[in-house]
Design a protein around this motif. Structure first.
Motif, PDB file in Angstrom:
ATOM      1  N   TRP A   1       0.424  -0.881  -0.461  1.00  0.00           N
ATOM      2  CA  TRP A   1       0.263   0.523   0.479  1.00  0.00           C
ATOM      3  C   TRP A   1       0.637   1.185   0.145  1.00  0.00           C
ATOM      4  CZ3 TRP A   1      -0.056   3.944   3.983  1.00  0.00           C
ATOM      5  CH2 TRP A   1      -1.257   4.270   3.442  1.00  0.00           C
ATOM      6  N   GLN A   2       1.619   1.644   0.098  1.00  0.00           N
ATOM      7  CA  GLN A   2       2.841   2.377   1.077  1.00  0.00           C
ATOM      8  C   GLN A   2       2.729   2.528  -0.733  1.00  0.00           C
ATOM      9  OE1 GLN A   2       5.142   1.026   4.162  1.00  0.00           O
ATOM     10  NE2 GLN A   2       5.190   2.606   5.268  1.00  0.00           N
ATOM     11  N   ARG A   3       3.377   1.397  -1.034  1.00  0.00           N
ATOM     12  CA  ARG A   3       4.420   1.769  -3.098  1.00  0.00           C
ATOM     13  C   ARG A   3       3.560   2.443  -3.765  1.00  0.00           C
ATOM     14  NH1 ARG A   3       7.143  -2.747  -1.120  1.00  0.00           N
ATOM     15  NH2 ARG A   3       5.394  -4.321  -2.129  1.00  0.00           N
ATOM     16  N   LEU A   4       1.698   1.743  -3.148  1.00  0.00           N
ATOM     17  CA  LEU A   4       1.317   2.724  -4.298  1.00  0.00           C
ATOM     18  C   LEU A   4       1.312   4.420  -4.011  1.00  0.00           C
ATOM     19  CD1 LEU A   4      -2.323   1.242  -3.781  1.00  0.00           C
ATOM     20  CD2 LEU A   4      -0.595   0.917  -5.687  1.00  0.00           C
ATOM     21  N   ARG A   5       1.864   5.449  -2.993  1.00  0.00           N
ATOM     22  CA  ARG A   5       2.666   6.216  -2.807  1.00  0.00           C
ATOM     23  C   ARG A   5       1.258   7.521  -2.785  1.00  0.00           C
ATOM     24  NH1 ARG A   5       6.408   4.061  -5.736  1.00  0.00           N
ATOM     25  NH2 ARG A   5       8.058   3.560  -5.315  1.00  0.00           N
ATOM     26  N   TYR A   6       0.288   7.790  -3.900  1.00  0.00           N
ATOM     27  CA  TYR A   6      -0.404   8.669  -4.056  1.00  0.00           C
ATOM     28  C   TYR A   6      -1.320   8.736  -5.586  1.00  0.00           C
ATOM     29  CZ  TYR A   6      -1.348  13.207  -7.453  1.00  0.00           C
ATOM     30  OH  TYR A   6      -2.150  13.900  -7.869  1.00  0.00           O
ATOM     31  N   GLY A   7      -2.796   9.065  -4.339  1.00  0.00           N
ATOM     32  CA  GLY A   7      -4.434   8.597  -5.113  1.00  0.00           C
ATOM     33  C   GLY A   7      -4.935   8.515  -5.568  1.00  0.00           C
ATOM     34  N   MET A   8      -6.163   8.694  -6.399  1.00  0.00           N
ATOM     35  CA  MET A   8      -7.434   9.485  -6.557  1.00  0.00           C
ATOM     36  C   MET A   8      -8.522   9.290  -5.416  1.00  0.00           C
ATOM     37  SD  MET A   8     -10.106  10.604  -9.745  1.00  0.00           S
ATOM     38  CE  MET A   8      -8.499  11.767 -10.564  1.00  0.00           C
TER      39      MET A   8
ATOM     40  N   GLN B   1      -0.979   8.466   6.155  1.00  0.00           N
ATOM     41  CA  GLN B   1      -1.764   9.012   5.397  1.00  0.00           C
ATOM     42  C   GLN B   1      -2.425  10.446   4.857  1.00  0.00           C
ATOM     43  OE1 GLN B   1      -5.650   8.111   3.695  1.00  0.00           O
ATOM     44  NE2 GLN B   1      -4.952   6.959   1.923  1.00  0.00           N
ATOM     45  N   THR B   2      -2.200  11.327   4.648  1.00  0.00           N
ATOM     46  CA  THR B   2      -2.940  12.437   4.201  1.00  0.00           C
ATOM     47  C   THR B   2      -3.993  12.604   2.896  1.00  0.00           C
ATOM     48  OG1 THR B   2      -1.248  13.996   5.524  1.00  0.00           O
ATOM     49  CG2 THR B   2      -2.891  14.748   3.529  1.00  0.00           C
ATOM     50  N   PRO B   3      -5.229  12.595   3.900  1.00  0.00           N
ATOM     51  CA  PRO B   3      -6.868  13.213   2.594  1.00  0.00           C
ATOM     52  C   PRO B   3      -6.286  14.405   2.443  1.00  0.00           C
ATOM     53  CG  PRO B   3      -7.417  12.468   4.276  1.00  0.00           C
ATOM     54  CD  PRO B   3      -5.968  12.436   4.842  1.00  0.00           C
ATOM     55  N   ALA B   4      -6.921  14.550   0.993  1.00  0.00           N
ATOM     56  CA  ALA B   4      -6.621  16.280   1.035  1.00  0.00           C
ATOM     57  C   ALA B   4      -7.692  16.327  -0.570  1.00  0.00           C
ATOM     58  CB  ALA B   4      -5.245  16.660  -0.070  1.00  0.00           C
ATOM     59  N   SER B   5      -7.873  17.613  -0.331  1.00  0.00           N
ATOM     60  CA  SER B   5      -9.149  18.268  -1.434  1.00  0.00           C
ATOM     61  C   SER B   5      -8.474  19.277  -2.326  1.00  0.00           C
ATOM     62  CB  SER B   5     -10.288  18.216  -0.847  1.00  0.00           C
ATOM     63  OG  SER B   5     -10.950  18.801  -1.578  1.00  0.00           O
ATOM     64  N   VAL B   6      -8.658  19.502  -3.174  1.00  0.00           N
ATOM     65  CA  VAL B   6      -9.014  20.757  -4.201  1.00  0.00           C
ATOM     66  C   VAL B   6      -9.051  21.336  -3.647  1.00  0.00           C
ATOM     67  CG1 VAL B   6      -8.988  21.968  -6.540  1.00  0.00           C
ATOM     68  CG2 VAL B   6      -8.406  19.361  -6.160  1.00  0.00           C
TER      69      VAL B   6
ATOM     70  N   LYS C   1      -4.448   8.672 -14.163  1.00  0.00           N
ATOM     71  CA  LYS C   1      -3.585   8.535 -15.166  1.00  0.00           C
ATOM     72  C   LYS C   1      -2.134   9.792 -14.815  1.00  0.00           C
ATOM     73  CE  LYS C   1      -2.496   5.079 -17.001  1.00  0.00           C
ATOM     74  NZ  LYS C   1      -3.259   3.393 -18.317  1.00  0.00           N
ATOM     75  N   ASP C   2      -3.061  10.583 -15.145  1.00  0.00           N
ATOM     76  CA  ASP C   2      -2.338  11.956 -16.204  1.00  0.00           C
ATOM     77  C   ASP C   2      -2.221  13.085 -15.177  1.00  0.00           C
ATOM     78  OD1 ASP C   2      -3.258  11.455 -18.895  1.00  0.00           O
ATOM     79  OD2 ASP C   2      -4.995  12.285 -18.524  1.00  0.00           O
ATOM     80  N   ALA C   3      -2.336  12.294 -13.279  1.00  0.00           N
ATOM     81  CA  ALA C   3      -1.993  12.927 -12.812  1.00  0.00           C
ATOM     82  C   ALA C   3      -1.097  12.641 -11.824  1.00  0.00           C
ATOM     83  CB  ALA C   3      -3.270  13.188 -11.175  1.00  0.00           C
ATOM     84  N   GLY C   4      -0.694  11.192 -12.253  1.00  0.00           N
ATOM     85  CA  GLY C   4       0.597  11.162 -12.118  1.00  0.00           C
ATOM     86  C   GLY C   4      -0.122   9.644 -11.081  1.00  0.00           C
ATOM     87  N   MET C   5      -1.350   9.563 -10.393  1.00  0.00           N
ATOM     88  CA  MET C   5      -1.682   8.633  -9.795  1.00  0.00           C
ATOM     89  C   MET C   5      -1.850   7.275 -10.294  1.00  0.00           C
ATOM     90  SD  MET C   5      -5.326  10.815  -8.517  1.00  0.00           S
ATOM     91  CE  MET C   5      -5.083  12.569  -7.967  1.00  0.00           C
ATOM     92  N   LYS C   6      -2.028   6.555  -9.035  1.00  0.00           N
ATOM     93  CA  LYS C   6      -1.557   4.689  -8.826  1.00  0.00           C
ATOM     94  C   LYS C   6      -3.256   4.145  -8.623  1.00  0.00           C
ATOM     95  CE  LYS C   6       2.239   4.892 -10.942  1.00  0.00           C
ATOM     96  NZ  LYS C   6       2.349   4.604 -12.095  1.00  0.00           N
ATOM     97  N   TYR C   7      -3.892   4.975  -7.438  1.00  0.00           N
ATOM     98  CA  TYR C   7      -5.244   4.360  -6.885  1.00  0.00           C
ATOM     99  C   TYR C   7      -6.678   5.193  -7.087  1.00  0.00           C
ATOM    100  CZ  TYR C   7      -3.811   5.275  -2.074  1.00  0.00           C
ATOM    101  OH  TYR C   7      -3.751   6.175  -1.011  1.00  0.00           O
ATOM    102  N   VAL C   8      -6.927   4.885  -6.902  1.00  0.00           N
ATOM    103  CA  VAL C   8      -8.817   5.460  -6.459  1.00  0.00           C
ATOM    104  C   VAL C   8      -9.620   4.953  -5.701  1.00  0.00           C
ATOM    105  CG1 VAL C   8     -10.636   5.888  -8.496  1.00  0.00           C
ATOM    106  CG2 VAL C   8      -8.541   6.118  -9.006  1.00  0.00           C
ATOM    107  N   VAL C   9     -10.338   6.053  -4.626  1.00  0.00           N
ATOM    108  CA  VAL C   9     -10.931   5.412  -4.015  1.00  0.00           C
ATOM    109  C   VAL C   9     -12.337   6.365  -3.906  1.00  0.00           C
ATOM    110  CG1 VAL C   9     -11.295   5.358  -1.366  1.00  0.00           C
ATOM    111  CG2 VAL C   9      -9.169   4.424  -1.880  1.00  0.00           C
ATOM    112  N   ILE C  10     -13.522   5.619  -4.414  1.00  0.00           N
ATOM    113  CA  ILE C  10     -14.460   6.117  -4.433  1.00  0.00           C
ATOM    114  C   ILE C  10     -15.573   5.723  -3.106  1.00  0.00           C
ATOM    115  CG2 ILE C  10     -15.512   4.083  -5.269  1.00  0.00           C
ATOM    116  CD1 ILE C  10     -16.730   6.692  -7.256  1.00  0.00           C
TER     117      ILE C  10
ATOM    118  N   LEU D   1      -3.948  11.300  -0.705  1.00  0.00           N
ATOM    119  CA  LEU D   1      -5.396  10.925  -1.614  1.00  0.00           C
ATOM    120  C   LEU D   1      -5.770  12.465  -1.233  1.00  0.00           C
ATOM    121  CD1 LEU D   1      -6.830   9.003  -2.441  1.00  0.00           C
ATOM    122  CD2 LEU D   1      -8.035   8.572  -0.147  1.00  0.00           C
ATOM    123  N   LEU D   2      -5.679  12.556  -2.541  1.00  0.00           N
ATOM    124  CA  LEU D   2      -6.558  13.799  -3.918  1.00  0.00           C
ATOM    125  C   LEU D   2      -7.467  13.568  -4.519  1.00  0.00           C
ATOM    126  CD1 LEU D   2      -5.648  16.497  -3.623  1.00  0.00           C
ATOM    127  CD2 LEU D   2      -4.136  16.215  -6.180  1.00  0.00           C
ATOM    128  N   ASN D   3      -8.432  14.635  -3.522  1.00  0.00           N
ATOM    129  CA  ASN D   3      -9.978  14.424  -3.539  1.00  0.00           C
ATOM    130  C   ASN D   3     -10.593  15.751  -5.171  1.00  0.00           C
ATOM    131  OD1 ASN D   3     -12.923  13.273  -3.386  1.00  0.00           O
ATOM    132  ND2 ASN D   3     -12.651  15.520  -2.452  1.00  0.00           N
TER     133      ASN D   3
END
Length: 594
Positions: free
Chosen positions: A71-78, A297-302, A138-147, A340-342
């Motif tokens: 999970w740590q290797r995912l690093r950055y997600g949507m 993890q830090t959950p962040a929003s635009v 993927k354009d944002a460089g993310m490796k996973y998606v959480v909805i 994790l950027l929302n």
């Protein structure tokens, strides 16, 4: 912030550069040079000792748990907040609802269950495009998606047999968007995860501004039934992001175990509460200001104001927003966390253009600095006054988040030889640099090539090693004392079953010592520790388990100290109930004698 390397150099390697003329010369000699002609360097020699000292490894390792490490290797997600609340867009009966997050509009506008359910009648989601969402990630460089599978409103955004209060049974859309998104994630090489609220207003929870509702036994079958559906009907799940409520410890353990049993590769967020999660979630948009041990993890929003779609949200200064989010991503990654950027799609499923542009802007920066910003690992340098530090193999990256007015980046305690320094990115120019003791000083160009955030690439002649500023030199006779102010503290978090009960803890205490003498040394501790707790004392590579009573008895503990190496002396719990359990010990003094 108290990082592994203090910003003050006053306490480092407490010796006196005195005596022989050779020692004086070594104290004064520069250790580096310009990038084009820098001579090979000797091992790190701190000016106060004039000795070559081997530093500690500078890269922060991942978790020893393979599931958590993956999970740590995912690093950055949507992160995606989407539901009935998106259809309202932060507006009720023609008026903007300005209080609270828009995904919780039912509570803040005090909308009845009947009126809120009627919103489903117009939820068509005819512009929801899972392929486009995944392409954007993927354009944002993310490796996973959480909805959001289910938010506090209790409306299930998936096909569930536990209730008809769901997107398939109640809306004109009539399909399962989570299944389509999970399928598309697999097709595009992204991992898939779900957000699941433990608060459920439709199932009986009352509105609570703190969202700390207890979970009655009558609600357990609904929660467990929906979790089983999510864990068995959507392929591999990388992350289950539980949120809010105030479950009992038994409920938290049961929910987490259910996920692990049905999805052995999934990680569970700490907001399942009672310390039953696999990683700790920071507060919304929070970057920790102290070193954290363990997975987090830090959950962040635009926009910090909301997570769900808000039609009247101000969307301005796109370059500034991109720069801000790049800084947030780097600060989290350089400290060892996942980011994790929302985004908050509209009710029709479309992504707001401003948000898409901002994510692509972050992705464009990551493409220019892929190794530095994504592949690179966290380091023990912690946050510096001017920015962040990451490492990838023999490449060290200095991220100039807050460039100083003189353009000089000073990195204290670098114990590895430097081969060269240049701007990172396409066509990066070589930069002037020199050594001052074990500090690396780099001169930024007057006009950096990267308009968003300049990055400096430092080529190392070996693996990253550093000399912590707190390091205490035992001197020629091998004797010395380490006091509390010379110790590095590792932190974690613990909770008692709800968001408001979450607190920061101390999970580790580390002193750093070095000696020219080497050989066996007696180590004595003074302070307070729980007498019945088992502690693990690690000196260098050797560990010993002992009770708090024995640790603080004043009796000597014998260890071998290698000469001219920084040796960590670390105290942790031997068998913590969870990664954030408090050390419950206060070390006031460590005395070392031959």
């Amino acid at each position: 912030m108290r990082s592994v390397l203090s910003r003050s150099r006053g306490r480092a390697l407490r010796g006196v550069c005195a005596g022989a003329a050779l020692a004086l010369l070594l104290c004064a000699a520069p250790a580096g040079g310009a990038a084009a002609s820098a001579p090979p360097e000797a091992p790190s020699a701190h000016p106060s000792t004039a000795r070559a000292v081997r530093g500690i490894p500078g890269e922060i390792p991942r978790s020893a748990d393979p599931r958590v490490a993956a999970w740590q290797r995912l690093r950055y997600g949507m992160f995606i907040h989407w539901g009935l609340f998106s259809e309202l867009g932060g507006v009720w009966k023609g008026k903007p609802v300005t209080e609270g997050y828009s995904e919780q509009i039912q509570m803040w506008a005090n909308i009845s269950g009947k009126e809120y359910a009627e919103v489903a009648d117009r939820f068509r989601a005819d512009r929801f495009d899972p392929g486009a969402v995944c392409a954007l990630a993927k354009d944002a460089g993310m490796k996973y998606v959480v909805i959001t599978a289910k938010h506090h409103d209790g409306f299930a955004m998936f096909d569930t047999g536990t209730t008809d209060y769901d997107v398939v049974d109640r809306t004109p859309y009539g399909k399962d968007p989570l299944r389509a998104l999970a399928r598309e994630c697999r097709a595009q090489g992204l991992e898939f995860g779900v957000y699941f609220s433990l608060v459920d207003w439709h199932a009986g929870h009352s509105f609570d501004p703190d969202n700390s509702n207890p979970i009655p036994a009558s609600m357990e079958p609904l929660i467990e039934g929906q979790l089983r559906e999510l864990m068995t009907g959507y392929g591999p799940i990388a992350e289950v992001w539980f949120d809010m409520s105030a479950p009992t410890a038994a409920q938290s353990r049961r929910f987490a175990r259910l996920v692990h049993r049905l999805q052995p590769g999934a990680t569970v967020s700490s907001r399942v509460w009672n310390n039953a999660g696999d990683f700790r979630v920071m507060g919304d948009n929070e970057v920790p200001d102290v070193p954290l041990d363990g997975a987090w993890q830090t959950p962040a929003s635009v926009y910090h104001e909301t997570w769900g779609y808000r039609s009247w949200q101000r969307r301005e200064d796109k370059p500034g927003k991109i720069r801000s989010l790049v800084r947030g991503l780097l600060s989290v990654r350089a400290r060892g966390g996942n980011y994790l950027l929302n985004i908050g799609p509209r009710g029709d499923g479309s992504v707001v253009g401003f948000e898409a542009d901002v994510l692509r802007g972050v992705g464009a920066w990551l493409k220019r600095h892929h190794r530095a910003g994504f592949e690179a690992s966290a380091t023990r340098f912690g946050g510096q006054p001017w920015g962040e530090v990451t490492v990838d193999g023999h490449e060290l990256y200095l991220h100039a988040v807050r460039p100083p007015s003189d353009g000089r980046l000073r990195l204290p305690g670098l114990a590895t030889r430097v081969a060269g320094v240049a701007e990172d990115g396409p066509g990066g120019a070589r930069l002037d640099w020199h050594r001052e003791g074990d500090d690396l000083v780099v001169q930024l160009p007057e006009h950096p090539a990267d308009p968003v955030l300049p990055v400096v690439r430092v080529r190392l002649r070996g693996p990253l090693r550093l000399v912590p500023d707190e390091t205490v030199d035992l001197g020629a006779d091998g004797r010395g004392t380490v006091t509390a102010k010379d110790m590095e503290t590792g932190h974690g978090y613990a909770d008692e079953g709800s968001y408001r009960s979450q607190r920061r803890t101390t999970v580790r205490s580390t002193a750093y010592v070095t000696t020219a003498r080497g050989g066996r040394a007696d180590v004595r501790f003074a302070g307070e520790a729980d007498p019945g707790t088992s502690y693990r004392l690690t000196v260098g590579s050797r560990s010993r388990t002992l009770s708090g009573r024995a640790l603080m008895s004043g009796k000597p503990l014998s260890f071998s100290l290698p000469r001219d190496r920084v040796v960590p002396v670390t105290l942790t719990r031997a068998h913590p109930a969870h990664p954030g359990e408090d050390l419950d010990a206060r070390v006031r003094r460590i005395t070392l004698t031959p």
